[in-house]
Each structure stands twice: as C-alpha cells, then as structure tokens.
Design an enzyme around this catalytic site. Structure first.
Site, PDB file in Angstrom:
ATOM      1  N   LYS A  94      35.695  41.705  42.340  1.00  0.00           N
ATOM      2  CA  LYS A  94      35.688  43.029  41.710  1.00  0.00           C
ATOM      3  C   LYS A  94      34.327  43.708  41.931  1.00  0.00           C
ATOM      4  O   LYS A  94      34.257  44.902  42.211  1.00  0.00           O
ATOM      5  CB  LYS A  94      35.999  42.903  40.211  1.00  0.00           C
ATOM      6  CG  LYS A  94      37.470  42.645  39.965  1.00  0.00           C
ATOM      7  CD  LYS A  94      37.774  42.111  38.587  1.00  0.00           C
ATOM      8  CE  LYS A  94      39.236  41.650  38.537  1.00  0.00           C
ATOM      9  NZ  LYS A  94      39.577  40.848  37.371  1.00  0.00           N
ATOM     10  N   GLN A 127      37.776  39.651  31.440  1.00  0.00           N
ATOM     11  CA  GLN A 127      38.415  38.705  32.356  1.00  0.00           C
ATOM     12  C   GLN A 127      39.150  37.621  31.566  1.00  0.00           C
ATOM     13  O   GLN A 127      38.579  36.981  30.686  1.00  0.00           O
ATOM     14  CB  GLN A 127      37.340  38.081  33.273  1.00  0.00           C
ATOM     15  CG  GLN A 127      37.882  37.202  34.361  1.00  0.00           C
ATOM     16  CD  GLN A 127      38.715  37.965  35.399  1.00  0.00           C
ATOM     17  OE1 GLN A 127      38.346  39.039  35.851  1.00  0.00           O
ATOM     18  NE2 GLN A 127      39.866  37.406  35.749  1.00  0.00           N
ATOM     19  N   ASP A 183      42.525  47.950  32.517  1.00  0.00           N
ATOM     20  CA  ASP A 183      43.597  46.975  32.753  1.00  0.00           C
ATOM     21  C   ASP A 183      44.938  47.530  32.284  1.00  0.00           C
ATOM     22  O   ASP A 183      45.982  46.976  32.612  1.00  0.00           O
ATOM     23  CB  ASP A 183      43.304  45.679  31.970  1.00  0.00           C
ATOM     24  CG  ASP A 183      42.841  44.565  32.894  1.00  0.00           C
ATOM     25  OD1 ASP A 183      43.157  44.631  34.092  1.00  0.00           O
ATOM     26  OD2 ASP A 183      42.166  43.634  32.404  1.00  0.00           O
TER      27      ASP A 183
END
Ligand code: NAP
Length: 288
Positions: free
Chosen positions: A54, A98, A123
């Site tokens: 990322k 995460q 997300d």
C-alpha cells in the site's frame, strides 16, 4: 475454448493512473496532497507485506502516506485515541486499519472500524458507508468488489440484465459485490455454505464471482460456457504458492473471460484503495 485473460495489472495500472491524475489536480487546486494513514498492530507477516504494498502504491500514485505501527499489546483505549487523532488530522484523508488484529484486540474490531470517521473510511466498512451503498447514495465502497466492478467496466463487459452469481456473503466481498452488481442492473443470486445444489445455480451465471476462500472450489462443470469468471479467492497452498477459488486451468477452457490468481483481483484491490483515498479527499473538500 480458451478464455480471455483479465489481468489485474492492466486494469490496476489504468485505475492508478487515473487516481494519480486526480491527486495532482487536487493538490494544484487545494495545495494539499491526498493522504492515507495505515494502522498496523502487531507483527503479522502477511499484513506487513500488504502494508508495504500500500505504501509503495501511494508513492507511485503520488499520495501522502503514513504508517502507524503499534505493538501487539497495544491497549484498546490507545488504539481508539490514535484513530481519533487521525480523524482530526487535516493531512489524512483516508484511514485504514489493517486486519486481522492481534487476538486481544480482535473482539473489538467493529468498535475500532466504527470509530473511523465515515468520510475517511477508505475501506468502506463503516455502517454509514454500508448504508449508503445499500440505498444507492454516493459514499466510500469496499475496495475489492469496487475493483471487480471497475475491471468489468474497463474490460467493456456488459452487466445490464445479465445473471450474476456471487459465491460468498461476507461483509467485505460477497454482500457489497451483490449490491454493486444489482445497481448495474444484473439479476444477482448470492450463494453460501447452505446453498443447495450449488453447481446448478452457478451454471446459470453469465458473471460468476467466487469469494469463498477454498482452493480450486469452482470446477469447470460449475461454469456456463462463455461466462465471465472473477476469482476473488486467495489461498496459500504451499509457502510460496497462492491459488484462487477457481480451478483456473480447467475453467479457462469453458469460460469466456477469467481473472488469474495471483495477478488478478488482488492488484485491483490496492488500486481501488488509491482511488478511494483521492475520492475521500475530494468529497471532504466538497463538504467543507
Ligand atoms: P469469508 O468471510 O470467509 O466468507 C466466505 C464465504 O464463502 C461465506 O459466505 C461462506 O458461507 C461461503 N462458503 C464457504 N463454504 C462454502 C461452500 N461450500 N459453498 C458455498 N459457499 C461457501 O471470506 P471473504 O473475506 O469474503 O474472502 C473470500 C476469499 O477472498 C478469501 O480467499 C480471501 O482471502 C479472499 N479475499 C481476497 C481479496 C483480494 O484483494 N483479492 C480481498 C478480500 C478477500 P457462509 O456465510 O454460509 O459461511
């Protein structure tokens, strides 16, 4: 017949290039670079690889990125206060926690995800964004199904009126995939572990999405000739061997188009995260 190969790299590059152009335009107009904060708790090796990917993608696209690495024994209140700080930080437009979390924090996963400002929820897991997706309002949407949809669009694959079958009903893949396909006027069937006679359902699919988490689960006899097969699964069957949920070698002889694993949907997920960070920055600016 050999299916058209839908390689993630090609579509991911197109998505990232577009995100890069919009990020540069945003910076020129507002003097701020769209920024992503990734919080990683503990030492999970797979998570560390994802976080590194990322960061590299952010660099490539021209986004600001910040990694907040915390020890596995981080107290719950500490993690909540870090999320609060990032919510208030004007340099950060997107926040990603995460997953999976270490065992001690895992029971509070929803509490952490719900603490992220919905405007920064890149997300797309916050109930506010889930609700927006359900009622068809603009919002931030989960990266993996959004990436699959973008790939279908870029590949020129018609969705309107088609029969789409999604195997899997998770909150991060199956359910949002269903909603996105429905929004594009597909007739969608969602299958799960209680579905009876699964092959008879999947054989009706013009577009078949597999998000099960079982290696080689979708076999050639489950696929309608010419169908578009999207393999979301990532299954490690040996230390250095990843496979999808689809028996690729056999299914590619039946399908009309197919995504490989690795090199398919996984690349789109990271690309859509970049897109979501830029979109979050744009939406925050518009709402000022
Ligand atoms: P999940 O939460 O474990 O959901 C799996 C789904 O498959 C469940 O809905 C389950 O049904 C269903 N299922 C299990 N066995 C089945 C069977 N025999 N017949 C029909 N359905 C069955 O998994 P997920 O988070 O959605 O992830 C799915 C896969 O995608 C995993 O391999 C994951 O690693 C991968 N993934 C990839 C990306 C990417 O970027 N490419 C992103 C996210 C996930 P029930 O609901 O009845 O249990």
């Amino acid at each position: 017949m050999t299916a058209r190969l839908l390689e993630g790299k090609f579509f991911a590059n197109a998505i990232k290039e577009e995100a890069g152009r919009r990020a540069a335009a945003f910076e020129e107009k507002y003097g701020v670079v769209p920024g992503l904060a990734v919080i990683i708790v503990g030492e999970d090796p797979a998570s560390q690889v994802y976080v590194r990917n990322k960061r590299r993608s952010c660099e490539k696209v021209g986004l600001y990125s910040r990694e907040v690495a915390l020890p596995a024994d981080t107290p719950k209140e500490k993690l909540l206060s870090i999320i609060d700080e990032l919510n208030a930080d004007p340099k950060i437009h997107g926040i990603l926690l995460q997953l999976p979390l270490p065992k001690a924090l895992d029971p509070y996963e929803n509490e952490f995800l719900n603490r992220i400002d919905p405007a920064k929820d890149v997300d797309g897991f916050h109930p506010v964004n889930v609700g927006r997706l359900v009622i068809g309002e603009p919002g931030l949407t989960p990266c993996t199904p959004a990436g699959c949809m973008k790939m279908l669009e870029l590949a020129g694959i018609d969705i309107d009126g088609k029969n789409a079958v999604v195997i899997g009903r998770s909150n991060i893949v199956g359910k949002p995939m269903m909603l996105m396909l429905m929004k594009k006027n597909a007739t969608v069937t969602v299958c799960h572990s209680h579905t009876q006679d699964l092959p008879s359902v999947t054989r009706r699919a013009d577009i078949l999405v597999a998000a099960v988490g079982r290696p080689h689960f979708v076999t050639a006899d489950m696929v309608k000739p010419g169908a578009v097969v999207i393999d979301v699964g990532i299954n490690r069957i040996a230390p250095k061997k990843l496979v999808g949920d689809v028996d690729f070698d056999a299914v590619k002889e039946v399908a009309g188009a197919i995504t490989p694993v690795p090199g398919g949907v996984g690349l789109l997920t990271v690309a859509m995260l970049m897109d979501n960070v830029v979109r979050a920055a744009e939406m925050q600016q518009n709402n000022k």
